[in-house]
Design an enzyme around this catalytic site. Structure first.
Site, PDB file in Angstrom:
ATOM      1  N   ARG A 221       0.841  -1.197   0.000  1.00  0.00           N
ATOM      2  CA  ARG A 221       0.000   0.000   0.000  1.00  0.00           C
ATOM      3  C   ARG A 221       0.876   1.248   0.000  1.00  0.00           C
ATOM      4  O   ARG A 221       1.954   1.267   0.608  1.00  0.00           O
ATOM      5  CB  ARG A 221      -0.918   0.031   1.237  1.00  0.00           C
ATOM      6  N   HIS A 269      -0.090   0.108 -10.234  1.00  0.00           N
ATOM      7  CA  HIS A 269      -0.818  -0.818  -9.352  1.00  0.00           C
ATOM      8  C   HIS A 269      -1.252  -2.058 -10.133  1.00  0.00           C
ATOM      9  O   HIS A 269      -2.431  -2.427 -10.162  1.00  0.00           O
ATOM     10  CB  HIS A 269      -2.031  -0.129  -8.722  1.00  0.00           C
TER      11      HIS A 269
END
Length: 306
Positions: A221, A269
């Site tokens: 993250r 991502h």
């Protein structure tokens, strides 16, 4: 039985169709404000309104590996949050991380720059013994990554909150062993769950404990990383660079310095994407197990955050 699909930023239609085909005895629909309550929900970043309206909801199945966004909502104590065990993500993550480690170790970025300049270059081979890779977070994804790296004969360290024993991996556990883990590591792979305790864990104090010339790969993250600290440590020469797949703001703003830093590689991502068919099969199997009163894997401990 009623199933509802609630996604933010994604079309629910392919999931509704796939779930209905895989579980024909259930009534499956996409959520809309004011919709009738369901028994189970398949979600990605649902709004608080969804939780408030779905009275009697038994289970939330999250289609991503991380559940930090869900745990920020006000959830009824009786509501069970379930994460995917794998659904094809661990092999993707192992591919991504092995690619990043090998690309850095073999200096392929440097070769690419030379070939683009028309230069036929040579670099002295490096020793794997000098490139210990530390995997921080040994859940389903982290364990698969650690095992994959060991195949390439890198020394592999693993760090987790509770003790683990993985063949070919030197395991560290608990906060007291984190400094030893970092000091034994040259390439750090972050796969920790995001919790209040792990937010900002990649900062100047922890990253400075990596071996000289250290390299960071963050695939967990964006909030794990203090971005300014990373740039300072790279520019000072203590870290040699980073490959980053997750960010505090996504998409990464065009003005962000990561885009243009010569020693930072950015990817959008994409290290491990949810595979719909595999995920649907897993979710249906878990619902069927719950119907039979059986225990299932992936139930989240709200106190621990994963």
């Amino acid at each position: 039985m009623k199933l509802t699909v609630c996604f933010s930023g994604l079309s629910p239609d392919p999931w509704v169709q796939g779930l209905q085909q895989a579980f024909p005895q259930a009534a499956v629909s996409a959520w809309a404000p004011g919709a009738a309550p369901a028994d189970h929900a398949i979600v990605w970043a649902p709004p608080q309104q969804f939780i408030d309206e779905q009275l009697g909801l038994q289970t939330l199945f999250n289609i991503g590996a991380g559940v930090d966004a869900l745990l920020q909502l006000k959830l009824p104590p009786s509501l069970k949050v379930v994460r995917l065990d794998d659904a094809g993500m661990s092999v993707q993550m192992a591919e991504y991380v092995c690619h990043a480690v090998i690309r850095h170790f073999r200096e392929f970025d440097g070769y690419d720059a030379d070939t683009q300049a028309g230069k036929w270059s040579y670099r002295k081979p490096r020793s794997r013994a000098d490139f210990a890779v530390g995997v921080m977070g040994l859940g389903v994804l982290g364990e698969r990554v650690a095992k994959a790296l060991a195949v390439f004969d890198f020394p592999v360290n693993g760090y987790s909150r509770s003790p683990k024993d993985l063949p070919g991996v030197r395991c560290f556990s608990g906060a007291q062993s984190l400094p030893d883990f970092l000091q034994a590591t040259r390439v750090l792979v972050n796969l920790m769950p995001l919790t209040p305790e792990t937010e900002n864990i990649l900062n100047k104090d922890t990253l400075a404990q990596l071996q000289a010339g250290g390299y960071l790969i963050n695939v967990a993250r964006g909030k794990h990383l203090v971005e300014e600290d990373l740039i300072v440590l790279i520019d000072s020469g203590h870290l040699s660079g980073a490959m980053l797949d997750v960010f505090r703001t996504e998409p990464l703003p065009l003005t962000h310095p990561f885009w243009h830093h010569p020693k930072i590689t950015v990817t959008p991502h994409t290290s491990a994407r949810t595979l719909r068919e595999e995920s649907i099969a897993q979710i249906v199997g878990k619902i069927q197990a719950l119907q039979l009163g059986q225990a299932i894997n992936g139930v989240v401990d709200a106190q621990r955050g994963y």
